[in-house]
Design a protein around this motif. Structure first.
Motif, PDB file in Angstrom:
ATOM      1  N   ALA A 220       0.827  -1.203   0.000  1.00 53.31           N
ATOM      2  CA  ALA A 220       0.000   0.000   0.000  1.00 53.31           C
ATOM      3  C   ALA A 220       0.867   1.260   0.000  1.00 53.31           C
ATOM      4  CB  ALA A 220      -0.923  -0.007   1.212  1.00 53.31           C
ATOM      5  N   LYS A 221       1.919   1.240   0.809  1.00 50.05           N
ATOM      6  CA  LYS A 221       2.827   2.381   0.862  1.00 50.05           C
ATOM      7  C   LYS A 221       3.495   2.596  -0.490  1.00 50.05           C
ATOM      8  CE  LYS A 221       7.029   3.958   3.239  1.00 50.05           C
ATOM      9  NZ  LYS A 221       8.059   3.586   4.263  1.00 50.05           N
ATOM     10  N   CYS A 222       3.881   1.504  -1.110  1.00 49.25           N
ATOM     11  CA  CYS A 222       4.553   1.563  -2.410  1.00 49.25           C
ATOM     12  C   CYS A 222       3.616   2.139  -3.476  1.00 49.25           C
ATOM     13  CB  CYS A 222       5.017   0.163  -2.807  1.00 49.25           C
ATOM     14  SG  CYS A 222       6.195   0.124  -4.141  1.00 49.25           S
ATOM     15  N   LEU A 223       2.357   1.678  -3.492  1.00 47.21           N
ATOM     16  CA  LEU A 223       1.403   2.159  -4.488  1.00 47.21           C
ATOM     17  C   LEU A 223       1.093   3.639  -4.283  1.00 47.21           C
ATOM     18  CD1 LEU A 223      -0.401   1.545  -6.871  1.00 47.21           C
ATOM     19  CD2 LEU A 223      -2.162   0.731  -5.298  1.00 47.21           C
ATOM     20  N   LYS A 224       0.952   4.055  -3.041  1.00 47.04           N
ATOM     21  CA  LYS A 224       0.701   5.473  -2.761  1.00 47.04           C
ATOM     22  C   LYS A 224       1.869   6.338  -3.233  1.00 47.04           C
ATOM     23  CE  LYS A 224      -2.187   4.782   1.366  1.00 47.04           C
ATOM     24  NZ  LYS A 224      -2.271   4.985   2.837  1.00 47.04           N
ATOM     25  N   ASN A 225       3.099   5.878  -2.977  1.00 44.70           N
ATOM     26  CA  ASN A 225       4.276   6.637  -3.410  1.00 44.70           C
ATOM     27  C   ASN A 225       4.337   6.758  -4.925  1.00 44.70           C
ATOM     28  OD1 ASN A 225       5.113   6.995  -0.771  1.00 44.70           O
ATOM     29  ND2 ASN A 225       6.519   5.258  -0.780  1.00 44.70           N
ATOM     30  N   ILE A 226       3.990   5.676  -5.619  1.00 43.56           N
ATOM     31  CA  ILE A 226       4.007   5.704  -7.086  1.00 43.56           C
ATOM     32  C   ILE A 226       2.998   6.720  -7.612  1.00 43.56           C
ATOM     33  CG2 ILE A 226       3.420   4.362  -9.148  1.00 43.56           C
ATOM     34  CD1 ILE A 226       4.639   1.917  -7.733  1.00 43.56           C
ATOM     35  N   VAL A 227       1.776   6.701  -7.061  1.00 43.13           N
ATOM     36  CA  VAL A 227       0.743   7.646  -7.496  1.00 43.13           C
ATOM     37  C   VAL A 227       1.182   9.079  -7.204  1.00 43.13           C
ATOM     38  CG1 VAL A 227      -1.628   8.408  -7.094  1.00 43.13           C
ATOM     39  CG2 VAL A 227      -1.120   5.972  -7.254  1.00 43.13           C
ATOM     40  N   GLN A 228       1.793   9.295  -6.053  1.00 44.40           N
ATOM     41  CA  GLN A 228       2.242  10.641  -5.684  1.00 44.40           C
ATOM     42  C   GLN A 228       3.394  11.102  -6.570  1.00 44.40           C
ATOM     43  OE1 GLN A 228       3.392  10.978  -1.589  1.00 44.40           O
ATOM     44  NE2 GLN A 228       3.775  13.168  -1.675  1.00 44.40           N
ATOM     45  N   GLU A 229       4.373  10.223  -6.815  1.00 39.21           N
ATOM     46  CA  GLU A 229       5.508  10.586  -7.661  1.00 39.21           C
ATOM     47  C   GLU A 229       5.072  10.896  -9.090  1.00 39.21           C
ATOM     48  OE1 GLU A 229       8.318   7.436  -7.458  1.00 39.21           O
ATOM     49  OE2 GLU A 229       8.765   7.742  -5.328  1.00 39.21           O
ATOM     50  N   CYS A 230       4.026  10.234  -9.538  1.00 44.69           N
ATOM     51  CA  CYS A 230       3.525  10.471 -10.899  1.00 44.69           C
ATOM     52  C   CYS A 230       2.562  11.653 -10.956  1.00 44.69           C
ATOM     53  CB  CYS A 230       2.831   9.210 -11.416  1.00 44.69           C
ATOM     54  SG  CYS A 230       3.947   7.822 -11.658  1.00 44.69           S
ATOM     55  N   GLN A 231       2.460  12.398  -9.845  1.00 44.10           N
ATOM     56  CA  GLN A 231       1.639  13.607  -9.772  1.00 44.10           C
ATOM     57  C   GLN A 231       0.179  13.331 -10.134  1.00 44.10           C
ATOM     58  OE1 GLN A 231       3.714  16.334 -12.354  1.00 44.10           O
ATOM     59  NE2 GLN A 231       5.447  16.546 -10.960  1.00 44.10           N
ATOM     60  N   MET A 232      -0.322  12.207  -9.643  1.00 41.23           N
ATOM     61  CA  MET A 232      -1.718  11.853  -9.836  1.00 41.23           C
ATOM     62  C   MET A 232      -2.423  11.895  -8.479  1.00 41.23           C
ATOM     63  SD  MET A 232      -0.937   8.667 -12.405  1.00 41.23           S
ATOM     64  CE  MET A 232      -2.623   8.111 -12.535  1.00 41.23           C
ATOM     65  N   GLU A 233      -3.711  12.189  -8.489  1.00 45.36           N
ATOM     66  CA  GLU A 233      -4.476  12.306  -7.248  1.00 45.36           C
ATOM     67  C   GLU A 233      -4.951  10.935  -6.796  1.00 45.36           C
ATOM     68  OE1 GLU A 233      -7.396  15.503  -7.091  1.00 45.36           O
ATOM     69  OE2 GLU A 233      -6.620  16.231  -9.004  1.00 45.36           O
ATOM     70  N   LEU A 234      -4.620  10.581  -5.561  1.00 45.68           N
ATOM     71  CA  LEU A 234      -4.993   9.274  -5.031  1.00 45.68           C
ATOM     72  C   LEU A 234      -6.514   9.109  -4.973  1.00 45.68           C
ATOM     73  CD1 LEU A 234      -3.908   6.626  -3.806  1.00 45.68           C
ATOM     74  CD2 LEU A 234      -4.099   7.701  -1.545  1.00 45.68           C
ATOM     75  N   LYS A 235      -7.232  10.197  -4.706  1.00 46.81           N
ATOM     76  CA  LYS A 235      -8.689  10.109  -4.586  1.00 46.81           C
ATOM     77  C   LYS A 235      -9.365   9.794  -5.920  1.00 46.81           C
ATOM     78  CE  LYS A 235      -9.529  15.079  -5.202  1.00 46.81           C
ATOM     79  NZ  LYS A 235     -10.101  16.302  -4.595  1.00 46.81           N
ATOM     80  N   LYS A 236      -8.648   9.975  -7.026  1.00 46.05           N
ATOM     81  CA  LYS A 236      -9.201   9.635  -8.340  1.00 46.05           C
ATOM     82  C   LYS A 236      -9.088   8.146  -8.652  1.00 46.05           C
ATOM     83  CE  LYS A 236      -8.807  13.911 -11.037  1.00 46.05           C
ATOM     84  NZ  LYS A 236      -8.257  14.500 -12.278  1.00 46.05           N
ATOM     85  N   MET A 237      -8.303   7.420  -7.850  1.00 50.80           N
ATOM     86  CA  MET A 237      -8.165   5.980  -8.056  1.00 50.80           C
ATOM     87  C   MET A 237      -9.417   5.293  -7.505  1.00 50.80           C
ATOM     88  SD  MET A 237      -5.036   3.408  -7.050  1.00 50.80           S
ATOM     89  CE  MET A 237      -5.376   3.342  -5.303  1.00 50.80           C
ATOM     90  N   LYS A 238     -10.330   4.937  -8.397  1.00 50.50           N
ATOM     91  CA  LYS A 238     -11.622   4.398  -7.991  1.00 50.50           C
ATOM     92  C   LYS A 238     -11.678   2.875  -8.043  1.00 50.50           C
ATOM     93  CE  LYS A 238     -13.204   8.429  -7.195  1.00 50.50           C
ATOM     94  NZ  LYS A 238     -13.383   8.846  -5.793  1.00 50.50           N
ATOM     95  N   SER A 239     -10.658   2.230  -8.585  1.00 50.52           N
ATOM     96  CA  SER A 239     -10.675   0.767  -8.661  1.00 50.52           C
ATOM     97  C   SER A 239      -9.247   0.242  -8.677  1.00 50.52           C
ATOM     98  CB  SER A 239     -11.428   0.289  -9.904  1.00 50.52           C
ATOM     99  OG  SER A 239     -10.870   0.856 -11.076  1.00 50.52           O
ATOM    100  N   CYS A 240      -9.100  -0.998  -8.256  1.00 56.86           N
ATOM    101  CA  CYS A 240      -7.785  -1.637  -8.227  1.00 56.86           C
ATOM    102  C   CYS A 240      -7.977  -3.143  -8.389  1.00 56.86           C
ATOM    103  CB  CYS A 240      -7.074  -1.328  -6.917  1.00 56.86           C
ATOM    104  SG  CYS A 240      -5.414  -2.046  -6.799  1.00 56.86           S
ATOM    105  N   VAL A 241      -7.233  -3.758  -9.307  1.00 61.54           N
ATOM    106  CA  VAL A 241      -7.321  -5.197  -9.529  1.00 61.54           C
ATOM    107  C   VAL A 241      -5.987  -5.836  -9.179  1.00 61.54           C
ATOM    108  CG1 VAL A 241      -6.672  -5.029 -11.968  1.00 61.54           C
ATOM    109  CG2 VAL A 241      -7.950  -7.013 -11.180  1.00 61.54           C
ATOM    110  N   THR A 242      -6.051  -6.980  -8.470  1.00 64.82           N
ATOM    111  CA  THR A 242      -4.846  -7.705  -8.064  1.00 64.82           C
ATOM    112  C   THR A 242      -5.060  -9.203  -8.281  1.00 64.82           C
ATOM    113  OG1 THR A 242      -5.633  -7.864  -5.780  1.00 64.82           O
ATOM    114  CG2 THR A 242      -4.270  -5.970  -6.330  1.00 64.82           C
ATOM    115  N   ASP A 243      -4.025  -9.989  -7.985  1.00 57.49           N
ATOM    116  CA  ASP A 243      -4.084 -11.428  -8.242  1.00 57.49           C
ATOM    117  C   ASP A 243      -4.798 -12.223  -7.153  1.00 57.49           C
ATOM    118  OD1 ASP A 243      -2.283 -11.286  -6.196  1.00 57.49           O
ATOM    119  OD2 ASP A 243      -0.574 -12.028  -7.330  1.00 57.49           O
ATOM    120  N   GLY A 244      -5.269 -11.563  -6.101  1.00 60.62           N
ATOM    121  CA  GLY A 244      -6.026 -12.262  -5.065  1.00 60.62           C
ATOM    122  C   GLY A 244      -5.194 -12.785  -3.914  1.00 60.62           C
ATOM    123  N   ALA A 245      -3.897 -12.471  -3.868  1.00 59.83           N
ATOM    124  CA  ALA A 245      -3.067 -12.911  -2.740  1.00 59.83           C
ATOM    125  C   ALA A 245      -3.531 -12.220  -1.456  1.00 59.83           C
ATOM    126  CB  ALA A 245      -1.599 -12.586  -3.016  1.00 59.83           C
ATOM    127  N   GLY A 246      -3.267 -12.858  -0.323  1.00 58.78           N
ATOM    128  CA  GLY A 246      -3.694 -12.302   0.956  1.00 58.78           C
ATOM    129  C   GLY A 246      -3.130 -10.915   1.206  1.00 58.78           C
TER     130      GLY A 246
END
Length: 641
Positions: A220-246
């Motif tokens: 989660a920390k890594c994904l937030k940093n990526i969104v911030q570094e790319c100058q994108m707004e985290l609140k605009k991220m309305k969906s996220c798909v992953t492989d289902g790992a715990g």
């Protein structure tokens, strides 16, 4: 006119040229300025060059002789005479931009084809030898310079993606964690957004090295940093798909759960491809012999993969069997000769391919095992376990059952799978599995014919009994039932995702219908409750817009070309969403509904993109040529343009 003795100003000692020329009825010209086509650097005046000087006085000659225009012409004359490299310098300056375009294009191709960047200099030299002589003007061929070009290209591509994604009202993230060849954990992220034409687009965003392990908190920390570094707004991220790992979808400490604390209206999706793989794996586990067959197929592949001697013998046996065929079947059989294929759980279509290869060369495998059984215990064991009715019947069952599953898997892996494509794709697969059960008697008859003395597998010498045929029918029925049960359980109807079906034109009733007034009200309420929490939409305004939009959608329904014959990836739902997001007038009329349309467009259903990105990372970062982490990211970026 002036004589040489009267006016030495018309003579240039450094070049030895009498530069002043008088043209009768026109005026005076400068030979040097006309030869080198110089003009005044202040105002671009071409007097004494393109147009004559009509002031036939000594002062005019002195003024021109001392002008910057004339001095520039003298300097060019000196360069032309004194320096043997003058033409080379001029040509280099003239073709500078053209050479840079060709160099950058060549290095871009190098990255797209996954070729090591240390081959850049050799590629430029090859182009020069093949006729592009202007490439010799490119002198910046050091490793540092080539690296800078790669980084510049990667930055340009990344900036374009960031700009386009940031301009979208909403975006979805596709994330996966992978271990590269240097045993370092990498976090690969793709982004799905609506482009300027109103269509959904998926692009590679970033890959980052994880130093503290792949826990939910770290992800989660890594994904937030990526969104911030790319100058994108985290609140605009309305969906996220992953492989289902715990660590990804854990209810309390998973990555999605942690991000949801900052983005409460985030839609967390378990990849449909992984859902299908898990459903098939669960069915195989419940039927122990099906699971055993998977292991046997992998063991057969290893039998040949690690032994050139056994592989060569297998090829010889195939050739001998081909000689037994009639001539009219020989050429066709040669086209379909297959080696043993590796079946692994992480490659979703490999099991189907492995089963097909086994059926195609079943007799050749048996004869190869027979040849090596005296000296190889593995060959003896494989011969015993494969030359039996139980194994061949399981293979025939898998051949029939895996075909519709492979079609579903390919559909789910398509680049821009929409939520609108998912229900019909799953329903089609379940219907094809039902067809397999209906053809049970045909399958049993086909196997009996193939195992007969003159049949396809007559040389195997496998005896057919009534009991074994009954067992085959029971196994087929049980396996299909387990698959149906697990697929249905793994693909439940998600209320929130299902609510986006309001954009399905095929479901919209006619204005005269009794249910037209209430159509979509419950779904809109579900969406309003979810996205109203963060005030992403105005709840009351959304409901009002929906009542108005139903009438507009009726008119749009007559324009839609896919309402009669919808195709996967080109459904009426996707047509309507693209039209909504692409027409500016709708944004003013239905601002809240437009936001939901954007979310629907950017809703990723499959994690196939990050899986491909992980594979690209492993191909690029090899043991022989280990790129830096950042250069790996740049190369992956080129691959997914």
């Amino acid at each position: 006119m002036f004589s040489r003795n009267e006016n030495h100003n018309a003579y240039d000692e450094s070049t030895g040229i009498w530069w002043l020329v008088y043209d009768e009825n026109q005026g005076m010209f400068c030979v040097l300025c006309r030869s080198h086509n110089t003009t005044s650097p202040t105002n671009g005046d071409g007097t004494s060059n393109s147009k004559p000087c009509v002031r036939n006085i000594t002062q005019a000659i002195k003024l021109h002789a001392n002008s910057e225009m004339h001095k520039t012409a003298i300097n060019k004359e000196h360069l032309q005479r004194v320096s043997p490299f003058h033409k080379e310098v001029q040509q280099q300056e003239t073709m500078k931009n053209e050479v840079l375009v060709k160099v950058f294009s060549s290095l871009y191709w190098l990255a797209k084809e996954e070729i090591a960047n240390k081959k850049a200099t050799q590629l430029i030299e090859l182009l020069e030898r093949l006729g592009l002589e202007e490439m010799r003007h490119f002198k910046h061929r050091s490793r540092a310079s080539i690296r800078e070009i790669f980084l510049f290209l990667g930055k340009a591509v990344k900036n374009r993606v960031i700009t386009d994604a940031a301009s979208s009202d909403a975006f979805g993230c596709l994330a996966d964690e992978v271990t590269d060849i240097s045993v370092l954990q990498q976090f690969v992220v793709f982004v799905k957004y609506v482009n300027s034409s109103g269509k959904p687009q998926t692009d590679f965003l970033h890959t980052q090295h994880m130093t503290n392990g792949a826990t939910g908190e770290e992800l989660a920390k890594c994904l937030k940093n990526i969104v911030q570094e790319c100058q994108m707004e985290l609140k605009k991220m309305k969906s996220c798909v992953t492989d289902g790992a715990g660590a990804m979808i854990g209810r309390h400490n998973g990555m999605a759960a942690i991000i949801k604390r900052d983005v409460p209206d985030l839609i967390n999706i378990h990849c449909v491809c992984h859902r299908l793989a898990l459903a098939c794996a669960d069915a195989s586990k419940e039927l122990s012999y099906i699971k055993k067959v998977e292991g046997l197929l992998l063991q057969v592949w290893k039998f040949y993969e690690y032994s050139p001697k056994k592989t060569a013998k297998f090829a010889i046996v195939q050739g001998q069997l081909l000689n037994l065929l009639p001539k009219e079947q020989l050429s066709e059989a040669k086209k379909h000769m297959k080696k043993a294929k590796k079946a692994v759980a992480s490659r979703w279509l490999s099991f189907d391919v492995s089963v097909g290869a086994m059926i195609q060369e079943f007799i050749a495998h048996l004869q190869t095992f027979e040849f090596f059984k005296e000296e190889d215990a593995t060959a003896c064991g494989l011969l015993t376990q494969t030359r039996c009715h139980k194994f061949i019947r399981a293979i025939y069952i898998l051949k029939e059952v895996l075909a519709p599953l492979a079609v579903l898997s390919k559909t789910l892996q398509q680049g821009e799978l929409s939520f609108a494509d998912l229900p019909p794709a799953v329903s089609y697969c379940l219907a094809k599995l039902d067809d397999v059960l209906k053809r049970k008697d045909v399958i049993l008859a086909t196997l009996s014919d193939d195992l007969a003395e003159n049949g396809k597998f007559g040389l195997a010498g496998i005896q057919i009994t009534e009991a074994s045929t009954t067992v085959l029918g029971g196994l087929l029925t049980t396996y299909v039932a387990k698959l149906r049960e697990n697929i249905s359980a793994r693909f439940p109807s998600l209320p929130l995702v299902q609510a986006f079906s309001i954009f399905d034109l095929q479901r919209l009733p006619a204005k005269e219908a009794t249910d037209f007034k209430t159509y979509g009200v419950n779904h809109v309420a579900t969406l309003a409750d979810h996205f109203g929490v963060t005030e992403y939409v105005d709840v009351e305004a959304l409901k009002s817009e929906w009542e108005h939009f139903k009438f507009v959608a009726q008119d749009l329904k007559t324009e839609c070309p896919m309402t009669t014959t919808p195709q996967p990836g080109n459904t009426p739902t996707e047509w309507l969403l693209t039209k909504l997001c692409g027409i500016s007038s709708f944004r003013a009329m239905f601002p809240n509904l437009m936001k939901l349309a954007t979310v629907a467009q950017t809703l990723p259903m499959t994690n196939a993109w990050p899986e491909r990105g992980a594979s690209a990372l492993k191909r690029i970062k090899t043991r022989l040529f280990a790129l830096s982490i950042f250069l790996s990211e740049i190369s992956i970026r080129f691959l997914f343009l």
